[in-house]
Scaffold this active site. Structure first.
Site, PDB file in Angstrom:
ATOM      1  N   ASN A  56       1.467  30.670 -19.995  1.00  0.00           N
ATOM      2  CA  ASN A  56       1.496  30.690 -21.466  1.00  0.00           C
ATOM      3  C   ASN A  56       1.876  29.334 -22.070  1.00  0.00           C
ATOM      4  OD1 ASN A  56       0.954  33.511 -21.687  1.00  0.00           O
ATOM      5  ND2 ASN A  56       3.018  33.844 -20.933  1.00  0.00           N
ATOM      6  N   HIS A  89       0.794  -1.217   0.000  1.00  0.00           N
ATOM      7  CA  HIS A  89       0.000   0.000   0.000  1.00  0.00           C
ATOM      8  C   HIS A  89       0.835   1.280   0.000  1.00  0.00           C
ATOM      9  CE1 HIS A  89       0.147   0.327   4.566  1.00  0.00           C
ATOM     10  NE2 HIS A  89       0.501   0.969   4.318  1.00  0.00           N
ATOM     11  N   ASP A 101       3.600  28.310 -15.478  1.00  0.00           N
ATOM     12  CA  ASP A 101       3.702  29.245 -16.596  1.00  0.00           C
ATOM     13  C   ASP A 101       2.357  29.322 -17.323  1.00  0.00           C
ATOM     14  OD1 ASP A 101       5.957  29.419 -19.454  1.00  0.00           O
ATOM     15  OD2 ASP A 101       4.192  30.572 -18.947  1.00  0.00           O
ATOM     16  N   CYS A 160     -11.088  34.474 -10.959  1.00  0.00           N
ATOM     17  CA  CYS A 160     -10.951  35.878 -11.370  1.00  0.00           C
ATOM     18  C   CYS A 160     -12.298  36.591 -11.427  1.00  0.00           C
ATOM     19  CB  CYS A 160     -10.253  35.969 -12.719  1.00  0.00           C
ATOM     20  SG  CYS A 160     -11.199  35.254 -14.084  1.00  0.00           S
TER      21      CYS A 160
END
Length: 172
Positions: A74, A56, A72, A141
């Protein structure tokens, strides 16, 4: 010395070791990383034999898991354009295209809806890479719409499908 299978379901895996690279290129994706890795490690028949309590923890017997996280934003465009300026993009550029590469785009809705994004995704698919599409929801956002990374369960299911299909093993 090769490990010996202690349960019948694991027997075929003794001869084959999976190598899985998980690359994370955005902050929201990085937040889901612990859950994603945990769920990948729970794939039955791929990593360990559940009926053997000794195994396990010893995942090395069945698979290698490498994590590369340059964070990153991009990366999609870089990979589509052949730019390799960090560890993940260099690994992808040198990837053996006979082996599966799965990508899960994630970005804010305005970026996702930009026409260049569709071109970049299409380019990656033309390379033979498998897309797990983003989903619509309210993003961190504040945007509402497409752009969120697919749910962890969706990603794990696709990884299982692609790896087992590629390896010729049957899913349990």
């Amino acid at each position: 010395m090769e490990p010996k299978a202690s349960c019948p379901a694991a027997a075929p895996l003794v001869e084959r070791k999976f190598h899985v690279l998980v690359g994370v290129t955005g902050s929201v994706a990085a937040l889901k990383l612990p859950l994603l890795v945990s769920k990948l490690l729970d794939i039955p028949g791929m990593w360990k034999c559940r009926s053997d309590p000794v195994l396990h923890i010893d995942l090395r017997r069945w698979a290698d898991l490498l994590l590369v996280a340059p964070l990153d934003a991009n990366t999609l465009g870089k990979v589509a354009s052949g730019i390799c300026d960090n560890l993940l993009t260099c690994i992808i550029r040198a990837w053996d295209r006979s082996k599966p590469l799965i990508f899960c785009p994630a970005m804010n809705t305005a970026m996702w809806e930009h026409p260049i994004t569709a071109q970049q995704v299409d380019q990656l698919k033309a390379f033979g890479y498998v897309e797990i599409p983003c989903v619509a929801k309210k993003l961190v956002c504040g945007d509402k719409g497409l752009g969120a990374m697919a749910e962890v369960g969706t990603i794990v299911d696709k990884v299982k499908e692609v790896l087992f299909q590629h390896s010729g093993f049957q899913q349990s």
